[in-house]
Write a protein that holds these residues in place. Structure first.
Motif, mmCIF file in Angstrom:
data_model
loop_
_atom_site.group_PDB
_atom_site.id
_atom_site.type_symbol
_atom_site.label_atom_id
_atom_site.label_comp_id
_atom_site.label_asym_id
_atom_site.label_seq_id
_atom_site.Cartn_x
_atom_site.Cartn_y
_atom_site.Cartn_z
ATOM 1 N N HIS A 6 -19.308 -37.361 -37.782
ATOM 2 C CA HIS A 6 -20.112 -37.819 -38.925
ATOM 3 C C HIS A 6 -21.570 -37.372 -38.866
ATOM 4 C CE1 HIS A 6 -16.663 -40.225 -40.065
ATOM 5 N NE2 HIS A 6 -16.630 -40.724 -38.850
ATOM 6 N N TYR A 13 -9.582 -36.132 -28.767
ATOM 7 C CA TYR A 13 -9.050 -34.953 -29.467
ATOM 8 C C TYR A 13 -9.742 -33.670 -29.032
ATOM 9 C CZ TYR A 13 -5.945 -37.724 -32.334
ATOM 10 O OH TYR A 13 -4.922 -38.545 -32.747
ATOM 11 N N GLY A 39 -15.461 -35.902 -41.351
ATOM 12 C CA GLY A 39 -16.395 -36.373 -40.328
ATOM 13 C C GLY A 39 -15.833 -36.488 -38.924
ATOM 14 N N SER A 45 -6.028 -31.447 -34.897
ATOM 15 C CA SER A 45 -5.600 -31.036 -33.560
ATOM 16 C C SER A 45 -4.151 -30.552 -33.504
ATOM 17 C CB SER A 45 -5.827 -32.180 -32.578
ATOM 18 O OG SER A 45 -7.193 -32.536 -32.624
ATOM 19 N N PRO A 101 -12.457 -32.736 -33.195
ATOM 20 C CA PRO A 101 -13.289 -31.533 -33.218
ATOM 21 C C PRO A 101 -13.008 -30.629 -34.429
ATOM 22 C CG PRO A 101 -11.345 -31.105 -31.909
ATOM 23 C CD PRO A 101 -11.198 -32.507 -32.441
HETATM 24 N N1 LIG Z 1 -6.777 -36.070 -37.198
HETATM 25 C C1 LIG Z 1 -7.861 -35.630 -36.344
HETATM 26 C C2 LIG Z 1 -8.349 -36.857 -35.580
HETATM 27 C C3 LIG Z 1 -9.605 -36.570 -34.819
HETATM 28 C C4 LIG Z 1 -10.297 -37.868 -34.404
HETATM 29 O O1 LIG Z 1 -9.933 -38.984 -34.789
HETATM 30 N N2 LIG Z 1 -11.337 -37.693 -33.585
HETATM 31 C C5 LIG Z 1 -12.118 -38.826 -33.182
HETATM 32 C C6 LIG Z 1 -12.760 -38.579 -31.833
HETATM 33 S S1 LIG Z 1 -11.553 -38.468 -30.552
HETATM 34 C C7 LIG Z 1 -13.222 -39.041 -34.197
HETATM 35 O O2 LIG Z 1 -13.683 -38.091 -34.811
HETATM 36 N N3 LIG Z 1 -13.650 -40.291 -34.358
HETATM 37 C C8 LIG Z 1 -14.700 -40.650 -35.236
HETATM 38 C C9 LIG Z 1 -14.203 -41.418 -36.428
HETATM 39 O O3 LIG Z 1 -12.992 -41.623 -36.574
HETATM 40 O O4 LIG Z 1 -15.035 -41.810 -37.226
HETATM 41 C C10 LIG Z 1 -7.396 -34.526 -35.416
HETATM 42 O O5 LIG Z 1 -6.199 -34.425 -35.215
HETATM 43 O O6 LIG Z 1 -8.205 -33.729 -34.938
#
Ligand SMILES: N[C@@H](CCC(=O)N[C@@H](CS)C(=O)NCC(=O)O)C(=O)O
Length: 210
Positions: A40, A17, A49, A64, A52
């Motif tokens: 987190h 993301y 958590g 995003s 970005p």
């Molecule tokens: N809905 C969020 C999703 C963001 C997302 O899932 N990012 C991942 C990294 S690519 C993350 O933070 N993962 C850690 C977790 O889910 O605990 C967006 O659209 O920005």
């Protein structure tokens, strides 16, 4: 609106993301920097958590879809979103498919196990991967079939659907099992190749990409 001096993206350099937001910045010609912030971690301001979090034009944005649509609307004349309502709905559908179904499946079942193994040195979670592979194969087959049927998200040129789908499918291709699966999908391969030729995709290449 005048362009901001710099977009600040608080995320991780290997995050799908974070790259999606970087691609939207590149498409809009906005300079951007990634401030290393782990999901987190205490420094992360996302209320759930995730990464970005993005600072732009005095706004602090999360999610995003909201971030990329804002960048495209405010700084790119909406060039990545078809004006025609039906075409726009198709683009939005593919973004939702990517976010709601593909990302959770790919990330938990294949991409994260390999990242944790390659980057953090943990033992590879082979059982997690084996369990997820049938559903991942079906998802790749679905994308290939939709591309073959009518071009799917590519019908309206390069849009936010590509911006979301590319990092998700590419991160699968960077795993051995994903590479084997995608190598059997001619149309998906051609689409990945087409995306790679786009300057915004090339400029945001992950360090791990060959
Ligand atoms: N809905 C969020 C999703 C963001 C997302 O899932 N990012 C991942 C990294 S690519 C993350 O933070 N993962 C850690 C977790 O889910 O605990 C967006 O659209 O920005």
């Amino acid at each position: 609106m005048t362009a901001p001096a710099q977009v600040r993206i608080f995320g991780t350099v290997i995050s799908t993301y974070t790259r999606i937001c970087q691609i939207a910045c590149e498409e809009a010609g906005l300079s951007h920097e990634v401030i290393a912030t782990a999901a987190h971690s205490p420094a992360n301001r996302h209320p759930f958590g995730k990464v970005p979090v993005v600072e732009i034009d005095g706004l602090e944005l999360i999610e995003s879809v909201a971030i990329t649509q804002y960048i495209d609307n405010a700084h790119n004349a909406g060039a990545l979103q078809p004006a025609n309502p039906a075409a726009r709905a198709m683009t939005d559908k593919w973004i939702a498919v990517a976010n709601n179904y593909l990302f959770p499946l790919f990330e938990r079942g294949l991409v994260m196990p390999w990242v944790m193994h390659r980057v953090a040195g943990f033992p590879l979670e082979r059982e997690t991967i084996e369990r997820a592979l049938p559903a991942i194969s079906r998802a790749l087959g679905f994308l290939e079939g939709e591309l073959a049927a009518d071009g799917a998200w590519t019908r309206h040129g390069f849009t936010l659907a590509d911006v979301f789908l590319y990092p998700m499918v590419r991160s699968v291709e960077l795993t051995p099992q994903g590479q084997a699966g995608i190598s059997q999908c001619d149309r998906l391969l051609a689409w990945l190749e087409m995306c790679r030729a786009r300057p915004s995709i090339a400029a945001t290449r992950w360090e791990s990409e060959p």
